[in-house]
Design an enzyme around this catalytic site. Structure first.
Site, PDB file in Angstrom:
ATOM      1  N   GLY A  32      64.900  32.283  15.682  1.00 23.09           N
ATOM      2  CA  GLY A  32      63.485  32.486  15.952  1.00 23.09           C
ATOM      3  C   GLY A  32      63.120  32.366  17.421  1.00 23.09           C
ATOM      4  O   GLY A  32      62.338  33.168  17.946  1.00 23.09           O
ATOM      5  N   ASP A  72      57.294  22.875  17.802  1.00 22.51           N
ATOM      6  CA  ASP A  72      57.074  24.309  17.886  1.00 22.51           C
ATOM      7  C   ASP A  72      57.183  24.750  19.348  1.00 22.51           C
ATOM      8  O   ASP A  72      56.363  24.357  20.192  1.00 22.51           O
ATOM      9  CB  ASP A  72      55.690  24.650  17.332  1.00 22.51           C
ATOM     10  N   ARG A 120      56.527  27.511  20.788  1.00 22.79           N
ATOM     11  CA  ARG A 120      55.356  28.237  21.279  1.00 22.79           C
ATOM     12  C   ARG A 120      54.279  27.276  21.772  1.00 22.79           C
ATOM     13  O   ARG A 120      53.686  27.482  22.843  1.00 22.79           O
ATOM     14  CB  ARG A 120      54.807  29.150  20.173  1.00 22.79           C
ATOM     15  N   ASN A 170      64.592  26.314  14.833  1.00 21.75           N
ATOM     16  CA  ASN A 170      64.330  24.896  14.629  1.00 21.75           C
ATOM     17  C   ASN A 170      65.639  24.119  14.634  1.00 21.75           C
ATOM     18  O   ASN A 170      65.734  23.020  15.180  1.00 21.75           O
ATOM     19  CB  ASN A 170      63.583  24.677  13.314  1.00 21.75           C
ATOM     20  N   GLY A 171      66.679  24.707  14.040  1.00 23.22           N
ATOM     21  CA  GLY A 171      68.040  24.227  14.203  1.00 23.22           C
ATOM     22  C   GLY A 171      68.730  25.132  15.212  1.00 23.22           C
ATOM     23  O   GLY A 171      68.457  26.330  15.258  1.00 23.22           O
ATOM     24  N   ARG A 193      73.638  31.259  -0.030  1.00 27.29           N
ATOM     25  CA  ARG A 193      74.086  30.554   1.176  1.00 27.29           C
ATOM     26  C   ARG A 193      74.186  29.068   0.857  1.00 27.29           C
ATOM     27  O   ARG A 193      73.242  28.461   0.335  1.00 27.29           O
ATOM     28  CB  ARG A 193      73.105  30.756   2.322  1.00 27.29           C
ATOM     29  N   HIS A 223      75.786  27.126  10.827  1.00 28.36           N
ATOM     30  CA  HIS A 223      75.185  28.417  11.200  1.00 28.36           C
ATOM     31  C   HIS A 223      76.242  29.519  11.268  1.00 28.36           C
ATOM     32  O   HIS A 223      76.056  30.521  11.953  1.00 28.36           O
ATOM     33  CB  HIS A 223      74.480  28.327  12.569  1.00 28.36           C
ATOM     34  N   ASN A 283      68.851  32.238   0.145  1.00 29.12           N
ATOM     35  CA  ASN A 283      69.143  31.498   1.371  1.00 29.12           C
ATOM     36  C   ASN A 283      68.197  30.304   1.446  1.00 29.12           C
ATOM     37  O   ASN A 283      67.031  30.440   1.812  1.00 29.12           O
ATOM     38  CB  ASN A 283      68.970  32.423   2.577  1.00 29.12           C
ATOM     39  N   GLU A 326      65.316  35.100  19.565  1.00 24.31           N
ATOM     40  CA  GLU A 326      64.903  36.490  19.357  1.00 24.31           C
ATOM     41  C   GLU A 326      63.516  36.795  19.914  1.00 24.31           C
ATOM     42  O   GLU A 326      63.211  37.962  20.218  1.00 24.31           O
ATOM     43  CB  GLU A 326      64.915  36.818  17.849  1.00 24.31           C
ATOM     44  N   ASN A 327      62.671  35.762  20.067  1.00 24.92           N
ATOM     45  CA  ASN A 327      61.254  36.013  20.328  1.00 24.92           C
ATOM     46  C   ASN A 327      60.691  35.367  21.581  1.00 24.92           C
ATOM     47  O   ASN A 327      59.491  35.521  21.851  1.00 24.92           O
ATOM     48  CB  ASN A 327      60.428  35.548  19.119  1.00 24.92           C
ATOM     49  N   ARG A 336      65.957  17.477  15.705  1.00 25.38           N
ATOM     50  CA  ARG A 336      67.255  16.797  15.815  1.00 25.38           C
ATOM     51  C   ARG A 336      67.589  16.540  17.278  1.00 25.38           C
ATOM     52  O   ARG A 336      67.336  17.367  18.139  1.00 25.38           O
ATOM     53  CB  ARG A 336      68.368  17.638  15.180  1.00 25.38           C
TER      54      ARG A 336
END
Length: 411
Positions: free
Chosen positions: A337, A289, A291, A217-218, A96, A186, A9, A340-341, A247
């Site tokens: 990412g 980022d 976070r 990030n995407g 992928r 995706h 991937n 989910e977090n 983007r």
């Protein structure tokens, strides 16, 4: 008969891989047995390499890796050194590939003709198709052409987009001449979320209306009906749609021309800005980022706060539009990412949507970090799930399916 499948991937500067065993009857997405998986990050310079094996434990190191071909060499060198690819150790490789254009509507076995056709689509996803091609070519050099290798396309899940969703309102002759349409991306991630939701609830996905959100990030959103994508936020390229890490997502179509004239650069340079200098990075002025942005927002950084608010607003806006497209939804699923977090981002996205019956359970939402969790309240008319995406499970299964192994494994 069990089969071992290596999945590859490729991202623009990363490579994830897994070696999975599919046993007889292993049809569900959670039934593959993981032998080893790994990630190579920051390809093109000093890379972080992380391998996790059920037999050999964890291995991490830093190494200069110039491109995805060299990354594949590193993966195979490690697998051979650990004797994970001995006699009968590998039956197939699944790759992928981001953009299949209108040439590839489903997974396909790779040969020289297929490689040439993927190369012809380079311009539609230059950051992603080129790395995949390097990985494919290097893997074929290492393994030879007799061992089956399969391309699984991110665009395939969206290949039934209705014309009303797939067509741009431009002159028809230009659209036909240059194969201009909304392809969507995706797709492997959105397919996983839809099918995993159905597995967890013992349902047929074809009977449910779902909104799947791949937020990393995407970022992209997809409306799923009868098991297929009927609308999605990304279009001709992965630039369209949601606010992303670097983007821009949706902008006025005249913007590239305006900036080209004002800054004295060609439109290719402006497109590069929209892909690599915009989104969360562009609005905040210093990071993509999430976070770091949330921490800065808490400290009172207004630009960071605006970037976070724009990100959530755009996702909420797409959810609303897809509720209209689907005539309501049975579930909304967060993956990727960020999805989910980040409980804070999920809460902000869903805030104010009680009008459609969407109510989060705050406690469940806060505890859902990278785990399969129902986070909606019992009174919510729309279920909300966090489902960590496992693209490798889809790649392995689609590879086995194309090669005719799934039917044999059922017997």
């Amino acid at each position: 008969m069990s089969v071992n499948i290596l999945t590859i991937n490729c991202g623009s500067s990363s490579l994830k891989f897994s070696l999975v065993t599919l046993d007889p009857g292993a049809i569900r997405l959670d039934q593959g047995r993981l032998i080893v998986r790994g990630v190579l990050d920051r390809i093109g310079g000093k890379s972080n390499i992380s391998f996790i094996s059920t037999l050999h434990g964890n291995h991490t190191e830093e190494s200069v890796i110039t491109d995805h071909g060299e990354a594949i060499n590193s993966v195979f060198e490690w697998l051979y050194n650990k004797r994970l690819l001995g006699r009968d150790g590998l039956q197939a490789v699944g790759h992928r590939v981001v953009h299949g254009g209108d040439i590839f509507r489903r997974a396909v076995r790779i040969d020289d003709t297929v490689i040439g056709e993927i190369e012809s689509l380079r311009s539609l996803a230059p950051l992603h198709n080129e790395p995949a091609l390097r990985a494919i070519k290097t893997a074929r050099e290492i393994l030879g052409t007799a061992l089956p290798q399969v391309a699984v396309f991110d665009t395939s899940f969206h290949n039934r987009l209705p014309d009303v969703a797939a067509t741009y309102a431009i002159p028809a002759e230009l659209a036909e001449k240059y194969r201009i349409k909304r392809y969507g991306f995706h797709g492997i991630a959105h397919q996983y979320m839809a099918e995993r939701y159905a597995e967890l609830n013992d349902l047929l996905v074809s009977r449910k209306r779902l909104i799947t959100l791949q937020l990393g990030n995407g970022c992209s959103a997809t409306a799923v009906k009868q098991g297929y994508s009927v609308d999605t936020s990304m279009g001709l390229t992965p630039l369209e749609g949601l606010v992303m890490g670097t983007r821009s997502g949706d902008v006025d179509p005249t913007l590239p021309g305006l900036l080209s004239r004002k800054e004295g650069v060609d439109t290719t340079e402006v497109e590069n800005w929209l892909n690599t200098r915009s989104g969360l990075l562009g609005v905040s002025g210093w990071t993509h980022d999430m976070r770091e942005l949330l921490e800065a927002q808490a400290r009172g950084d207004k630009r960071a706060g605006l970037a976070v608010e724009m990100f959530c607003y755009r996702v909420r806006k797409y959810i609303g539009s897809y509720l209209a497209v689907l005539g309501g939804s049975d579930a909304i699923i967060f993956g990727g990412g960020i999805g989910e977090n980040s409980p804070v981002i999920r809460e902000n996205i869903c805030h104010g949507m009680e009008w459609c019956g969407l109510i989060l359970d705050s406690r469940l939402n806060q505890s859902a970090i990278g785990s399969e969790t129902l986070i909606s309240a019992g009174s919510s008319l729309i279920k909300v799930y966090v489902l960590p995406v496992n693209e490798e499970a889809i790649i392995a299964r689609e590879t086995a399916r194309l090669l005719g192994w799934l039917d044999n494994m059922k017997k």
